[in-house]
Design a protein around this motif. Structure first.
Motif, PDB file in Angstrom:
ATOM      1  N   VAL A  41     -30.851 -60.400  24.045  1.00 29.63           N
ATOM      2  CA  VAL A  41     -29.960 -61.042  23.080  1.00 29.63           C
ATOM      3  C   VAL A  41     -29.633 -62.420  23.636  1.00 29.63           C
ATOM      4  CG1 VAL A  41     -27.724 -60.922  21.906  1.00 29.63           C
ATOM      5  CG2 VAL A  41     -29.057 -58.837  22.276  1.00 29.63           C
ATOM      6  N   ASN A  42     -30.439 -63.371  23.237  1.00 27.91           N
ATOM      7  CA  ASN A  42     -30.293 -64.742  23.726  1.00 27.91           C
ATOM      8  C   ASN A  42     -30.910 -65.696  22.714  1.00 27.91           C
ATOM      9  OD1 ASN A  42     -33.209 -65.216  24.442  1.00 27.91           O
ATOM     10  ND2 ASN A  42     -32.807 -63.564  25.923  1.00 27.91           N
ATOM     11  N   THR A  43     -30.682 -66.969  22.910  1.00 26.63           N
ATOM     12  CA  THR A  43     -31.127 -67.964  21.936  1.00 26.63           C
ATOM     13  C   THR A  43     -32.643 -68.052  21.856  1.00 26.63           C
ATOM     14  OG1 THR A  43     -29.101 -69.262  22.145  1.00 26.63           O
ATOM     15  CG2 THR A  43     -31.058 -70.426  21.382  1.00 26.63           C
ATOM     16  N   ALA A  44     -33.332 -67.940  22.991  1.00 25.69           N
ATOM     17  CA  ALA A  44     -34.793 -68.035  22.963  1.00 25.69           C
ATOM     18  C   ALA A  44     -35.407 -66.959  22.083  1.00 25.69           C
ATOM     19  CB  ALA A  44     -35.352 -67.934  24.389  1.00 25.69           C
ATOM     20  N   GLN A  45     -34.889 -65.739  22.168  1.00 29.12           N
ATOM     21  CA  GLN A  45     -35.413 -64.646  21.338  1.00 29.12           C
ATOM     22  C   GLN A  45     -35.032 -64.838  19.870  1.00 29.12           C
ATOM     23  OE1 GLN A  45     -37.369 -62.115  22.421  1.00 29.12           O
ATOM     24  NE2 GLN A  45     -37.267 -62.556  24.616  1.00 29.12           N
ATOM     25  N   THR A  46     -33.801 -65.277  19.617  1.00 29.36           N
ATOM     26  CA  THR A  46     -33.362 -65.471  18.232  1.00 29.36           C
ATOM     27  C   THR A  46     -34.138 -66.586  17.549  1.00 29.36           C
ATOM     28  OG1 THR A  46     -31.160 -64.612  18.704  1.00 29.36           O
ATOM     29  CG2 THR A  46     -31.375 -66.018  16.770  1.00 29.36           C
ATOM     30  N   VAL A  47     -34.479 -67.619  18.290  1.00 24.14           N
ATOM     31  CA  VAL A  47     -35.323 -68.683  17.737  1.00 24.14           C
ATOM     32  C   VAL A  47     -36.620 -68.099  17.191  1.00 24.14           C
ATOM     33  CG1 VAL A  47     -36.834 -70.588  18.472  1.00 24.14           C
ATOM     34  CG2 VAL A  47     -34.387 -70.659  18.971  1.00 24.14           C
ATOM     35  N   GLN A  48     -37.227 -67.169  17.938  1.00 17.89           N
ATOM     36  CA  GLN A  48     -38.456 -66.544  17.466  1.00 17.89           C
ATOM     37  C   GLN A  48     -38.215 -65.670  16.238  1.00 17.89           C
ATOM     38  OE1 GLN A  48     -41.361 -67.368  18.452  1.00 17.89           O
ATOM     39  NE2 GLN A  48     -40.699 -68.646  20.157  1.00 17.89           N
ATOM     40  N   ASP A  49     -37.052 -65.007  16.183  1.00 19.47           N
ATOM     41  CA  ASP A  49     -36.718 -64.217  14.989  1.00 19.47           C
ATOM     42  C   ASP A  49     -36.628 -65.116  13.761  1.00 19.47           C
ATOM     43  OD1 ASP A  49     -36.516 -62.024  16.698  1.00 19.47           O
ATOM     44  OD2 ASP A  49     -34.328 -62.097  16.786  1.00 19.47           O
ATOM     45  N   LEU A  50     -36.035 -66.284  13.923  1.00 19.20           N
ATOM     46  CA  LEU A  50     -35.919 -67.221  12.801  1.00 19.20           C
ATOM     47  C   LEU A  50     -37.291 -67.683  12.326  1.00 19.20           C
ATOM     48  CD1 LEU A  50     -32.936 -69.361  14.133  1.00 19.20           C
ATOM     49  CD2 LEU A  50     -32.892 -67.965  12.054  1.00 19.20           C
ATOM     50  N   GLU A  51     -38.148 -68.007  13.273  1.00 18.83           N
ATOM     51  CA  GLU A  51     -39.489 -68.456  12.891  1.00 18.83           C
ATOM     52  C   GLU A  51     -40.274 -67.326  12.247  1.00 18.83           C
ATOM     53  OE1 GLU A  51     -42.877 -70.975  12.452  1.00 18.83           O
ATOM     54  OE2 GLU A  51     -40.685 -71.172  12.382  1.00 18.83           O
ATOM     55  N   LEU A  52     -40.056 -66.099  12.727  1.00 21.79           N
ATOM     56  CA  LEU A  52     -40.690 -64.949  12.085  1.00 21.79           C
ATOM     57  C   LEU A  52     -40.239 -64.832  10.632  1.00 21.79           C
ATOM     58  CD1 LEU A  52     -42.359 -62.322  12.144  1.00 21.79           C
ATOM     59  CD2 LEU A  52     -40.295 -61.156  13.001  1.00 21.79           C
ATOM     60  N   LEU A  53     -38.953 -64.964  10.382  1.00 21.96           N
ATOM     61  CA  LEU A  53     -38.453 -64.893   9.004  1.00 21.96           C
ATOM     62  C   LEU A  53     -39.103 -65.965   8.144  1.00 21.96           C
ATOM     63  CD1 LEU A  53     -36.550 -63.841   6.797  1.00 21.96           C
ATOM     64  CD2 LEU A  53     -34.785 -65.380   7.712  1.00 21.96           C
ATOM     65  N   ARG A  54     -39.180 -67.189   8.650  1.00 25.28           N
ATOM     66  CA  ARG A  54     -39.788 -68.270   7.868  1.00 25.28           C
ATOM     67  C   ARG A  54     -41.233 -67.936   7.510  1.00 25.28           C
ATOM     68  NH1 ARG A  54     -42.852 -72.861   8.103  1.00 25.28           N
ATOM     69  NH2 ARG A  54     -43.529 -72.356  10.242  1.00 25.28           N
ATOM     70  N   ARG A  55     -41.968 -67.392   8.471  1.00 26.05           N
ATOM     71  CA  ARG A  55     -43.371 -67.064   8.218  1.00 26.05           C
ATOM     72  C   ARG A  55     -43.497 -65.895   7.239  1.00 26.05           C
ATOM     73  NH1 ARG A  55     -47.392 -68.943  12.360  1.00 26.05           N
ATOM     74  NH2 ARG A  55     -46.269 -70.537  13.529  1.00 26.05           N
ATOM     75  N   VAL A  56     -42.663 -64.888   7.396  1.00 31.73           N
ATOM     76  CA  VAL A  56     -42.762 -63.702   6.547  1.00 31.73           C
ATOM     77  C   VAL A  56     -42.458 -64.036   5.087  1.00 31.73           C
ATOM     78  CG1 VAL A  56     -41.682 -61.455   6.050  1.00 31.73           C
ATOM     79  CG2 VAL A  56     -42.372 -62.021   8.381  1.00 31.73           C
ATOM     80  N   ILE A  57     -41.489 -64.906   4.850  1.00 30.78           N
ATOM     81  CA  ILE A  57     -41.146 -65.247   3.461  1.00 30.78           C
ATOM     82  C   ILE A  57     -42.081 -66.310   2.900  1.00 30.78           C
ATOM     83  CG2 ILE A  57     -38.729 -64.605   3.774  1.00 30.78           C
ATOM     84  CD1 ILE A  57     -38.036 -67.592   3.898  1.00 30.78           C
ATOM     85  N   GLY A  58     -42.974 -66.822   3.722  1.00 30.39           N
ATOM     86  CA  GLY A  58     -43.955 -67.785   3.240  1.00 30.39           C
ATOM     87  C   GLY A  58     -43.391 -69.152   2.956  1.00 30.39           C
ATOM     88  N   ALA A  59     -42.341 -69.547   3.681  1.00 31.28           N
ATOM     89  CA  ALA A  59     -41.700 -70.830   3.430  1.00 31.28           C
ATOM     90  C   ALA A  59     -42.377 -71.938   4.225  1.00 31.28           C
ATOM     91  CB  ALA A  59     -40.223 -70.767   3.789  1.00 31.28           C
ATOM     92  N   GLY A  60     -42.365 -73.140   3.656  1.00 37.90           N
ATOM     93  CA  GLY A  60     -42.742 -74.330   4.409  1.00 37.90           C
ATOM     94  C   GLY A  60     -41.566 -74.748   5.272  1.00 37.90           C
ATOM     95  N   PRO A  61     -41.438 -76.031   5.569  1.00 35.64           N
ATOM     96  CA  PRO A  61     -40.293 -76.485   6.355  1.00 35.64           C
ATOM     97  C   PRO A  61     -38.976 -76.117   5.661  1.00 35.64           C
ATOM     98  CG  PRO A  61     -41.949 -78.205   6.239  1.00 35.64           C
ATOM     99  CD  PRO A  61     -42.375 -77.133   5.274  1.00 35.64           C
ATOM    100  N   VAL A  62     -38.026 -75.605   6.433  1.00 34.42           N
ATOM    101  CA  VAL A  62     -36.753 -75.153   5.879  1.00 34.42           C
ATOM    102  C   VAL A  62     -35.644 -76.136   6.244  1.00 34.42           C
ATOM    103  CG1 VAL A  62     -37.434 -72.728   6.001  1.00 34.42           C
ATOM    104  CG2 VAL A  62     -36.179 -73.749   7.920  1.00 34.42           C
ATOM    105  N   ASN A  63     -34.567 -76.085   5.484  1.00 37.03           N
ATOM    106  CA  ASN A  63     -33.351 -76.795   5.844  1.00 37.03           C
ATOM    107  C   ASN A  63     -32.477 -75.877   6.695  1.00 37.03           C
ATOM    108  OD1 ASN A  63     -34.150 -79.015   4.269  1.00 37.03           O
ATOM    109  ND2 ASN A  63     -33.250 -78.101   2.431  1.00 37.03           N
ATOM    110  N   TRP A  64     -31.593 -76.467   7.457  1.00 38.07           N
ATOM    111  CA  TRP A  64     -30.715 -75.694   8.354  1.00 38.07           C
ATOM    112  C   TRP A  64     -29.276 -76.177   8.214  1.00 38.07           C
ATOM    113  CZ3 TRP A  64     -31.079 -71.535  11.568  1.00 38.07           C
ATOM    114  CH2 TRP A  64     -30.005 -71.309  12.440  1.00 38.07           C
ATOM    115  N   LEU A  65     -28.345 -75.227   8.081  1.00 37.43           N
ATOM    116  CA  LEU A  65     -26.916 -75.523   8.122  1.00 37.43           C
ATOM    117  C   LEU A  65     -26.271 -74.551   9.101  1.00 37.43           C
ATOM    118  CD1 LEU A  65     -24.254 -76.796   7.199  1.00 37.43           C
ATOM    119  CD2 LEU A  65     -24.252 -75.232   5.248  1.00 37.43           C
ATOM    120  N   GLY A  66     -25.825 -75.075  10.222  1.00 37.09           N
ATOM    121  CA  GLY A  66     -25.202 -74.230  11.233  1.00 37.09           C
ATOM    122  C   GLY A  66     -23.820 -74.726  11.579  1.00 37.09           C
ATOM    123  N   TYR A  67     -22.893 -73.775  11.682  1.00 32.78           N
ATOM    124  CA  TYR A  67     -21.533 -74.085  12.111  1.00 32.78           C
ATOM    125  C   TYR A  67     -21.358 -73.714  13.580  1.00 32.78           C
ATOM    126  CZ  TYR A  67     -20.301 -73.930   7.063  1.00 32.78           C
ATOM    127  OH  TYR A  67     -20.224 -74.130   5.702  1.00 32.78           O
TER     128      TYR A  67
END
Length: 570
Positions: free
Chosen positions: A188-214
């Motif tokens: 449970v760390n940022t390096a692993q979560t970064v990969q989870d995010l990229e996995l989601l982007r690939r699975v949903i078939g999205a191109g470049p995404v926008n990001w809003l983080g608080y």
């Protein structure tokens, strides 16, 4: 490896809640990663209208699914997996983009964050973007991490005796061992979560995404964009963590930040309304009242210790909407202490009961059982994820002697929070081998940063260092403001700037500023932000039920998220 099973279980609802060398999957086995990327998500309504009638109709349009991810992205083919709960609010108009969101924490539940934009009427976003939320690994409806219920001790950090300081640090070391007892914690760390995010982007078939983080979502967004610069189109960072160093350095700004907010904003506000709260007619008098109340609290009273009072006031500094509630808590404690000393036990009991009710509203509760979840959850998942991320991500360098010396110096300057550093488990953490690449801005699109001038949790001093590390970034300072998290919180100037960039790609002029929102009045005290608004429900096409829970438009977005999370339990 075996094929990754399709995710077929829908998450209905949500529960709520604070870097060495997994270098963003550069060693990820391509075949194993491809198997995960080939999975299909089964989307279902996050909220079952039959089980949860009476909510605004727009809320039922949010969809949820489970994403299967490797436990360890450095060894994805070992057969050990986790699930990550994700949500999607489909664009109501012509979709022109995909927006990934994160509420911070780190480790906070973000599944319901898209609903916050509905509640606040952010139609420019909800019409044009598919808005995604996520319970990051370790928290919420995702595979949970736990510290076994072991949390920070409640020893008073102002007691600088050798015995008490040793107990504080021994307790922090014990908490670190408890948190690391499970096999999930190290992942449970940022390096692993970064990969989870990229996995989601690939699975949903999205191109470049926008990001809003608080908040800590600015740290995560900056790290995701650094790892995958071509995967991000537009990046908005709201209430900025200093990403130029580690978490230790970022948190070392907080004692100053919270004390500044307390002294420059809360104390003058409470003094202005002395007629209502009777805490003093000047900021100095209100601070003296706080110190007197704190000294009157001891373990033999219903409140365990003065540490809890400090925690309540610290929580209130995040959003000025909570100032009235904090002032009433102080008033209740003062009444209870005086009544106890006078032998008026019934009066004291009533005052403590009021304080307890208001304290719950201030700090929230992460342990309420959820009737909407399909599986058991760790009651401490949010806190445990916060500890895991901040302790795993980066080196914490202070030894015991340095902790005592530095926290004494900080406490003398910033007593609200400064003495507490010896209770942090990260100083006693057995870190995994994990290194996060430096955030340099190389290859990134222009970054829009939104920052309060007097943010207590992510002070502007750290935000300026982040801006300097991101060439081409544009930081909009909200003058005179101290609230933490700003977009979709009622500031039209901020909303306009963010939406102009996310929707149209238009950045504000260099040096552009916004003005703070007005301070609350005693009549608009905190509970206003935790009850259903008829106008909001009607605007969203729904009816007003008997449950509290729909945040009023203009509520601080992180307060609004907490409100929604708790509403979906009841």
């Amino acid at each position: 490896m075996a094929s990754v099973p399709q995710v077929a279980e829908g998450a209905r609802g949500n529960r709520s809640t604070h870097l060495r060398a997994a270098t963003y999957g550069t060693g990820v086995d391509a075949d194993s990663a491809a198997a995960f990327r080939a999975q299909t998500l089964t989307w279902r309504p996050c909220i079952d209208e039959e089980l949860d009638p009476g909510l605004p109709s727009a809320y039922y349009k949010e969809l949820c699914a489970y994403l299967t991810a490797p436990l360890n992205w450095d060894d994805p083919g070992n057969g050990r997996t986790i699930r990550v709960a994700v949500s999607k609010l489909p664009a109501t108009g012509t979709r022109t983009g995909v927006l990934f969101t994160n509420p911070g924490g780190p480790g906070a539940s973000g599944l319901n964050l898209p609903m916050v934009f509905l509640s606040d009427g952010r139609k420019a976003i909800t019409r044009s973007q598919d808005v995604y939320g996520m319970d990051v690994r370790g928290t919420g409806l995702s595979t949970n991490v736990t510290c076994g219920g072991v949390s920070a001790n409640l020893l008073d950090p102002r007691d600088r005796s050798a015995v008490n300081l040793d107990l504080m640090m021994d307790g922090a070391a014990f908490q670190a061992r408890a948190c690391q007892a499970g096999s999930l914690t190290r992942y449970v760390n940022t390096a692993q979560t970064v990969q989870d995010l990229e996995l989601l982007r690939r699975v949903i078939g999205a191109g470049p995404v926008n990001w809003l983080g608080y908040s800590a979502g600015t740290w995560l967004g900056a790290r995701y964009a650094t790892a995958y610069p071509a995967a991000v189109q537009r990046l908005v960072l709201d209430s900025n963590v200093d990403v130029t160093n580690g978490w230790e350095q970022a948190f070392e700004l907080q004692p100053m930040g919270f004390q500044r907010r307390f002294r420059e904003d809360f104390l003058p506000w409470a003094a202005k309304y002395d007629k209502e709260y009777r805490l003093g007619t000047t900021p100095a008098a209100v601070e003296a009242s706080y110190e007197s109340i704190r000294a009157g609290l001891s373990p033999d009273r219903p409140v365990d210790s003065a540490v809890l009072l400090d925690q309540l006031l610290t929580s209130a500094m995040y959003a000025k909407a909570m100032f009235p509630l904090a002032a009433m808590v102080l008033q209740d404690f003062a009444t209870a202490i005086a009544a106890t000393d006078a032998g008026h036990d019934a009066t004291a009991a009533r005052a403590y009961a009021r304080a307890e009710q208001r304290a719950t509203a201030l700090v929230g509760s992460d342990s309420a059982p959820s009737s909407l979840a399909r599986r058991p959850m760790s009651s401490d998942a949010g806190d445990a994820a916060f500890v895991a991320v901040t302790c795993n991500d980066s080196v914490w360098n202070r030894n015991r002697a340095e902790l005592v010396q530095l926290s004494t110096a900080w406490g003398e300057q910033y007593p609200l929070l400064g003495y507490a550093a010896p209770s942090d488990p990260c100083y006693f953490w057995n870190r995994p081998s994990l290194t996060l690449p430096a955030v340099t801005g190389a290859g990134l699109p222009p970054v829009l940063m939104i920052q309060s001038e007097k943010d207590p949790a992510t002070p502007i001093e750290g935000a300026r260092r982040t801006a300097a590390a991101l060439p081409g970034s544009r930081m909009v300072v909200v003058k005179g403001e101290g609230d933490h998290a700003l977009y979709a919180g009622g500031n039209r100037c901020v909303d306009g700037v963010v939406e102009a960039y996310l929707v149209h790609g238009t950045l504000p002029a260099d040096g552009y500023t916004c003005n703070a929102l007005p301070d609350p009045t005693p009549e608009s005290y905190g509970y206003t932000y935790f009850r259903r608004s008829t106008a909001t429900a009607t605007a969203l096409g729904g009816t007003v039920g008997t449950r509290a829970g729909i945040p009023v438009r203009g509520t601080n977005p992180l307060l609004a998220l907490r409100t929604l999370d708790h509403a979906l339990h009841s």
